[in-house]
Design an enzyme around this catalytic site. Sequence first.
Site, PDB file in Angstrom:
ATOM      1  N   GLY A 125     -10.578  -3.713  -7.308  1.00  0.00           N
ATOM      2  CA  GLY A 125     -11.071  -2.818  -6.261  1.00  0.00           C
ATOM      3  C   GLY A 125     -11.831  -3.527  -5.154  1.00  0.00           C
ATOM      4  O   GLY A 125     -12.505  -2.897  -4.344  1.00  0.00           O
ATOM      5  N   GLY A 166      -4.384  -0.448  -9.576  1.00  0.00           N
ATOM      6  CA  GLY A 166      -5.350   0.619  -9.350  1.00  0.00           C
ATOM      7  C   GLY A 166      -5.071   1.318  -8.030  1.00  0.00           C
ATOM      8  O   GLY A 166      -4.138   2.124  -7.911  1.00  0.00           O
ATOM      9  N   GLY A 167      -5.856   1.006  -7.025  1.00  0.00           N
ATOM     10  CA  GLY A 167      -5.797   1.698  -5.731  1.00  0.00           C
ATOM     11  C   GLY A 167      -4.397   1.874  -5.163  1.00  0.00           C
ATOM     12  O   GLY A 167      -4.030   2.975  -4.710  1.00  0.00           O
ATOM     13  N   GLU A 182     -13.895  -1.342 -16.602  1.00  0.00           N
ATOM     14  CA  GLU A 182     -14.806  -0.232 -16.250  1.00  0.00           C
ATOM     15  C   GLU A 182     -15.309   0.459 -17.516  1.00  0.00           C
ATOM     16  O   GLU A 182     -16.448   0.912 -17.569  1.00  0.00           O
ATOM     17  CB  GLU A 182     -14.087   0.739 -15.300  1.00  0.00           C
ATOM     18  CG  GLU A 182     -13.948   0.126 -13.905  1.00  0.00           C
ATOM     19  CD  GLU A 182     -12.706   0.530 -13.129  1.00  0.00           C
ATOM     20  OE1 GLU A 182     -12.095   1.557 -13.466  1.00  0.00           O
ATOM     21  OE2 GLU A 182     -12.331  -0.217 -12.197  1.00  0.00           O
ATOM     22  N   SER A 203      -6.498  -5.782  -7.278  1.00  0.00           N
ATOM     23  CA  SER A 203      -6.135  -5.785  -5.861  1.00  0.00           C
ATOM     24  C   SER A 203      -4.681  -6.191  -5.598  1.00  0.00           C
ATOM     25  O   SER A 203      -4.382  -6.868  -4.611  1.00  0.00           O
ATOM     26  CB  SER A 203      -7.101  -6.663  -5.053  1.00  0.00           C
ATOM     27  OG  SER A 203      -8.427  -6.158  -5.149  1.00  0.00           O
ATOM     28  N   ASN A 216      -2.725   2.638 -12.806  1.00  0.00           N
ATOM     29  CA  ASN A 216      -3.936   3.200 -13.398  1.00  0.00           C
ATOM     30  C   ASN A 216      -4.624   4.019 -12.309  1.00  0.00           C
ATOM     31  O   ASN A 216      -5.258   3.455 -11.423  1.00  0.00           O
ATOM     32  CB  ASN A 216      -4.840   2.056 -13.891  1.00  0.00           C
ATOM     33  CG  ASN A 216      -6.181   2.563 -14.391  1.00  0.00           C
ATOM     34  OD1 ASN A 216      -6.389   3.766 -14.529  1.00  0.00           O
ATOM     35  ND2 ASN A 216      -7.100   1.643 -14.654  1.00  0.00           N
ATOM     36  N   TRP A 217      -4.461   5.333 -12.387  1.00  0.00           N
ATOM     37  CA  TRP A 217      -4.984   6.190 -11.313  1.00  0.00           C
ATOM     38  C   TRP A 217      -6.502   6.333 -11.378  1.00  0.00           C
ATOM     39  O   TRP A 217      -7.100   6.875 -10.462  1.00  0.00           O
ATOM     40  CB  TRP A 217      -4.324   7.570 -11.382  1.00  0.00           C
ATOM     41  CG  TRP A 217      -2.844   7.556 -11.088  1.00  0.00           C
ATOM     42  CD1 TRP A 217      -2.098   6.474 -10.670  1.00  0.00           C
ATOM     43  CD2 TRP A 217      -1.932   8.662 -11.174  1.00  0.00           C
ATOM     44  NE1 TRP A 217      -0.781   6.848 -10.498  1.00  0.00           N
ATOM     45  CE2 TRP A 217      -0.639   8.199 -10.797  1.00  0.00           C
ATOM     46  CE3 TRP A 217      -2.070  10.002 -11.533  1.00  0.00           C
ATOM     47  CZ2 TRP A 217       0.487   9.021 -10.768  1.00  0.00           C
ATOM     48  CZ3 TRP A 217      -0.945  10.827 -11.514  1.00  0.00           C
ATOM     49  CH2 TRP A 217       0.310  10.343 -11.125  1.00  0.00           C
ATOM     50  N   LYS A 218      -7.095   5.897 -12.482  1.00  0.00           N
ATOM     51  CA  LYS A 218      -8.550   6.020 -12.661  1.00  0.00           C
ATOM     52  C   LYS A 218      -8.977   7.476 -12.454  1.00  0.00           C
ATOM     53  O   LYS A 218      -8.204   8.384 -12.745  1.00  0.00           O
ATOM     54  CB  LYS A 218      -9.296   5.026 -11.757  1.00  0.00           C
ATOM     55  CG  LYS A 218      -8.755   3.594 -11.954  1.00  0.00           C
ATOM     56  CD  LYS A 218      -9.611   2.526 -11.335  1.00  0.00           C
ATOM     57  CE  LYS A 218      -8.976   1.164 -11.593  1.00  0.00           C
ATOM     58  NZ  LYS A 218      -9.756   0.047 -11.071  1.00  0.00           N
ATOM     59  N   GLU A 232      -7.187  -8.847 -16.041  1.00  0.00           N
ATOM     60  CA  GLU A 232      -7.793  -8.278 -14.843  1.00  0.00           C
ATOM     61  C   GLU A 232      -9.148  -8.932 -14.603  1.00  0.00           C
ATOM     62  O   GLU A 232     -10.153  -8.539 -15.211  1.00  0.00           O
ATOM     63  CB  GLU A 232      -8.013  -6.764 -15.027  1.00  0.00           C
ATOM     64  CG  GLU A 232      -6.734  -5.986 -15.242  1.00  0.00           C
ATOM     65  CD  GLU A 232      -6.860  -4.542 -14.759  1.00  0.00           C
ATOM     66  OE1 GLU A 232      -6.020  -4.148 -13.947  1.00  0.00           O
ATOM     67  OE2 GLU A 232      -7.802  -3.829 -15.165  1.00  0.00           O
ATOM     68  N   HIS A 266     -10.348  -1.442 -20.565  1.00  0.00           N
ATOM     69  CA  HIS A 266     -10.490  -1.684 -19.128  1.00  0.00           C
ATOM     70  C   HIS A 266     -11.924  -2.117 -18.829  1.00  0.00           C
ATOM     71  O   HIS A 266     -12.864  -1.625 -19.455  1.00  0.00           O
ATOM     72  CB  HIS A 266     -10.136  -0.412 -18.336  1.00  0.00           C
ATOM     73  CG  HIS A 266      -9.982  -0.709 -16.870  1.00  0.00           C
ATOM     74  ND1 HIS A 266     -11.067  -0.827 -16.036  1.00  0.00           N
ATOM     75  CD2 HIS A 266      -8.885  -0.961 -16.114  1.00  0.00           C
ATOM     76  CE1 HIS A 266     -10.627  -1.132 -14.816  1.00  0.00           C
ATOM     77  NE2 HIS A 266      -9.305  -1.212 -14.843  1.00  0.00           N
TER      78      HIS A 266
END
Length: 250
Positions: free
Chosen positions: A173, A233-234, A97, A212, A9-11, A167, A95
């Site tokens: 993150g 993510g990251g 977010e 993470s 998930n590149w966000k 999640e 998600h």
Amino acid sequence: MRQPLVAGNWKMNGSKASIATLLDGIKAGLASVEKAALVVCPPFVYLEQVAEALRGTRIALGAQNVSHEPSGAFTGEVSAAMLKDMGCAYVIVGHSERRSYYGDTDLLVAKKFAAVRAAGMKPILCVGETLEEREKNVTEAVVARQLAAVIELEGAAALQDGVIAYEPVWAIGTGRTATPQQAQDVHAFIRGRIAAIDEAVAEKVQILYGGSVKGANAEELFGQQDIDGGLIGGASLNADEFLAIGRAGR
Ligand code: 13P
């Protein structure tokens, strides 16, 4: 046996140039990922570029969000049919977010799940508790409520057309990963809730862990019985890390 799945998930990250470099890196190391299916979910505006770059590879394309409406006067929104048209096979819905910054409710998430499914793509349904909820010991109640919204709208059998991603919000993150046991406990709870309605669906549905995940901790997480891969993510913005995660686990 459920196939492991690792989705990036590149966000809201990347540029034409950085995405080209990232995909070159992932493609160069792709042969080292033997078992896991891979998906990347870029921002909408880069879907075409990424679809083009993925052509002929076994990496699938996904999107990060979708409208629950089919078409019409909904300024700024993107429909499931449009995502299908762009070559998406997966769409992330719910998600945390989206839930916390953009007001996506359980019902709206369920409608998005339904829209993605109706368009012939796989929804990746995100569920998970906040730190406050975990400390209040209501993790299972929160996850059960988020899951129930989809089951009520679409029926439990619909879950086998999608993927679930657990999640925990406090792990996203933050560098603070759930322990393999904490994650496994919630994954087993989710599978158990589904099994209580339909055992065959529960056995089949892939449940990913997100929060993470890195190359260094993926092996232990994915080694758990009910963890079928990850939503990343990251670390998915780094080709070597993403590939290392892809190689981890069963
Ligand atoms: P991080 O891997 O950056 O913690 O993000 C997890 C996530 O939200 C994936 O959807």
